[in-house]
Design an enzyme around this catalytic site. Structure first.
Site, short mmCIF file in Angstrom:
data_model
loop_
_atom_site.label_atom_id
_atom_site.label_comp_id
_atom_site.label_asym_id
_atom_site.label_seq_id
_atom_site.Cartn_x
_atom_site.Cartn_y
_atom_site.Cartn_z
N TYR A 141 0.83 -1.22 0.00
CA TYR A 141 0.00 0.00 0.00
C TYR A 141 0.86 1.27 0.00
CZ TYR A 141 -3.63 -3.34 1.50
OH TYR A 141 -4.48 -4.41 1.61
N HIS A 150 1.05 -11.44 1.52
CA HIS A 150 -0.07 -10.72 0.88
C HIS A 150 -0.72 -11.51 -0.27
CE1 HIS A 150 -1.52 -6.34 0.04
NE2 HIS A 150 -2.47 -7.22 -0.21
N GLN A 159 -6.63 -13.93 4.85
CA GLN A 159 -7.46 -12.77 4.47
C GLN A 159 -7.73 -12.83 2.97
OE1 GLN A 159 -6.56 -8.14 3.82
NE2 GLN A 159 -6.28 -8.69 5.95
N THR A 207 -12.48 -3.54 6.60
CA THR A 207 -13.25 -2.59 5.81
C THR A 207 -12.53 -1.26 5.83
OG1 THR A 207 -15.47 -1.67 5.50
CG2 THR A 207 -14.76 -2.00 7.78
N1 LIG Z 1 -5.41 -8.72 1.20
C1 LIG Z 1 -5.79 -8.17 0.08
O1 LIG Z 1 -5.36 -8.57 -1.03
C2 LIG Z 1 -6.77 -7.02 0.13
C3 LIG Z 1 -7.48 -6.64 -1.03
C4 LIG Z 1 -8.40 -5.58 -0.92
C5 LIG Z 1 -8.58 -4.95 0.30
N2 LIG Z 1 -7.87 -5.34 1.41
C6 LIG Z 1 -8.01 -4.64 2.72
O2 LIG Z 1 -9.37 -4.48 3.01
C7 LIG Z 1 -9.65 -3.09 3.26
C8 LIG Z 1 -11.09 -2.78 2.93
O3 LIG Z 1 -11.32 -3.10 1.59
P1 LIG Z 1 -12.63 -2.75 0.81
O4 LIG Z 1 -12.58 -1.34 0.32
O5 LIG Z 1 -12.77 -3.80 -0.20
O6 LIG Z 1 -13.77 -2.88 1.94
P2 LIG Z 1 -15.34 -2.89 1.85
O7 LIG Z 1 -15.81 -2.93 3.25
O8 LIG Z 1 -15.86 -3.92 0.90
O9 LIG Z 1 -15.70 -1.50 1.18
C9 LIG Z 1 -15.44 -0.30 1.82
C10 LIG Z 1 -15.88 0.81 0.86
O10 LIG Z 1 -17.30 0.75 0.75
C11 LIG Z 1 -17.83 2.06 0.71
N3 LIG Z 1 -19.17 2.03 1.30
C12 LIG Z 1 -19.53 1.49 2.48
N4 LIG Z 1 -20.86 1.63 2.69
C13 LIG Z 1 -21.34 2.27 1.59
C14 LIG Z 1 -22.63 2.69 1.20
N5 LIG Z 1 -23.70 2.49 1.97
N6 LIG Z 1 -22.75 3.30 0.01
C15 LIG Z 1 -21.67 3.52 -0.79
N7 LIG Z 1 -20.42 3.13 -0.47
C16 LIG Z 1 -20.26 2.53 0.70
C17 LIG Z 1 -16.86 2.90 1.51
O11 LIG Z 1 -16.89 4.18 0.93
P3 LIG Z 1 -16.89 5.53 1.79
O12 LIG Z 1 -15.46 5.95 1.88
O13 LIG Z 1 -17.72 6.45 0.96
O14 LIG Z 1 -17.47 5.25 3.13
C18 LIG Z 1 -15.53 2.19 1.34
O15 LIG Z 1 -14.75 2.80 0.33
C19 LIG Z 1 -8.60 -2.36 2.45
O16 LIG Z 1 -8.41 -1.03 2.87
C20 LIG Z 1 -7.40 -3.24 2.71
O17 LIG Z 1 -6.85 -2.94 3.98
C21 LIG Z 1 -6.99 -6.37 1.33
#
Ligand SMILES: NC(=O)c1ccc[n+]([C@@H]2O[C@H](COP(=O)([O-])OP(=O)(O)OC[C@H]3O[C@@H](n4cnc5c(N)ncnc54)[C@H](OP(=O)(O)O)[C@@H]3O)[C@@H](O)[C@H]2O)c1
Length: 288
Positions: free
Chosen positions: A51, A108, A161, A241
């Site tokens: 990241y 990762h 994860q 999240t």
């Molecule tokens: N290990 C891996 O390969 C890997 C891959 C991907 C992610 N990750 C980790 O997981 C974390 C979270 O990932 P994710 O973004 O996929 O999580 P997520 O929980 O699926 O999505 C979070 C996103 O959803 C949006 N959101 C939530 N409620 C909403 C609603 N009611 N309406 C519109 N948008 C909404 C949020 O936007 P707002 O900002 O507008 O609230 C936020 O950007 C990352 O930061 C990272 O640390 C790991």
């Protein structure tokens, strides 16, 4: 209300919901978001070498004023530079984060490391044995990848994860069976995808129906996101999240106060999810 904890197979405990510094914060300064997350009650922060913002994650941790002992910090091993090992890579992460250990260190990605997963796992064990991380685990590992490292492991991975939500639940069954066998905690990223990245699927009306029932039972607002997060919490899944909005950070943490789904509602979510197979992070998984 304090965040509830999941017990890992090495006896340590991890807060069940984490604030992530990837996706929306990937390669961006995470300091302000991390301060907001911690000040509102997040104690588990999820970072990664990939990241490119471990320094600002560390700055946010320091500026939050929260004692290190009250936080749970995860980072992930990225692409190893020639001559580096998982141990030397975590030493560099710790320097950037400004701390002397992490709670959880994950490989990762499996796919770019096929052919050397065993060596990497032995290196992860070295990092743990040196006291640089309390727990070690993996990310984006299929059952085959897990079986490969389990052939040499003297310490089982504590966490895997991966992209987890109802639209991949059925396809994940071989991996989840192995998690059960070795007591590996399943951690979900992209968990809100059915609601924020893939609207229009079979889950939509069901999640709304459950949301309305929970809202009546609670007597105050319940969001659709909280329905999915509550589902994960009841399944013992560690949620990763993120959000750029204070209200949403508070909403995520408030999931703890939402009434439980019934066993039938949990079953209905899995049945509806099985009607559509959809990955939102396909590059992290072998071609299907
Ligand atoms: N290990 C891996 O390969 C890997 C891959 C991907 C992610 N990750 C980790 O997981 C974390 C979270 O990932 P994710 O973004 O996929 O999580 P997520 O929980 O699926 O999505 C979070 C996103 O959803 C949006 N959101 C939530 N409620 C909403 C609603 N009611 N309406 C519109 N948008 C909404 C949020 O936007 P707002 O900002 O507008 O609230 C936020 O950007 C990352 O930061 C990272 O640390 C790991």
């Amino acid at each position: 209300m304090p965040t509830s904890l999941l017990t890992l197979n090495d006896g340590t405990k991890a807060p069940w919901i984490a604030f992530g510094t990837g996706t929306a914060l990937y390669s961006k300064d995470a300091q302000q978001s991390v301060i907001i997350a911690i000040q509102n009650g997040f104690t588990h922060l999820d970072g990664a070498q990939q990241y490119q913002n471990e320094d600002s994650l560390g700055a946010g941790i320091a500026a939050s004023g929260k004692p290190r002992s009250e936080l749970y910090i995860t980072t992930k091993l990225g692409n190893l530079q020639p001559g580096d090992t998982p141990k030397s890579a975590i030493e560099e992460s710790l320097r950037k984060l400004g701390i002397d250990y992490v709670d959880l260190y994950l490989i990762h990605h499996a796919l770019p490391n096929v052919g050397r997963l065993k060596d990497l796992w032995i290196g992860m064990e070295e990092a743990k044995n040196a006291g640089l991380t309390k727990s070690i685990g993996v990310s984006n590992f299929t059952a085959d990848h897990l079986n490969e490292i389990l052939e040499v492991a003297t310490i089982s991975p504590a966490v895997n994860q991966l992209e987890v939500h109802p639209y991949v639940w059925k396809a994940l069954q071989p991996t989840l069976s192995l998690h059960e066998k070795y007591n590996i905690v399943t951690s979900s990223y992209g968990g809100l995808s059915p609601l924020v990245r893939g609207r229009g699927g079979p889950l939509d009306p069901l999640v709304e129906r459950i949301r309305v029932r929970l809202e009546h039972a609670r007597g105050s607002t319940v969001s659709e996101g909280q329905v999915l997060h509550k589902y994960f919490q009841q399944k013992g899944i560690l949620v990763v999240t993120t959000s750029a909005k204070v209200e949403r950070v508070q909403e995520y943490l408030d999931t703890e106060n939402v009434p439980e789904l019934t066993p039938d509602e949990i079953k209905d979510i899995e049945t509806a999810g099985a009607k559509l197979h959809k990955r939102f992070f396909p590059r992290n998984w072998p071609p299907e």
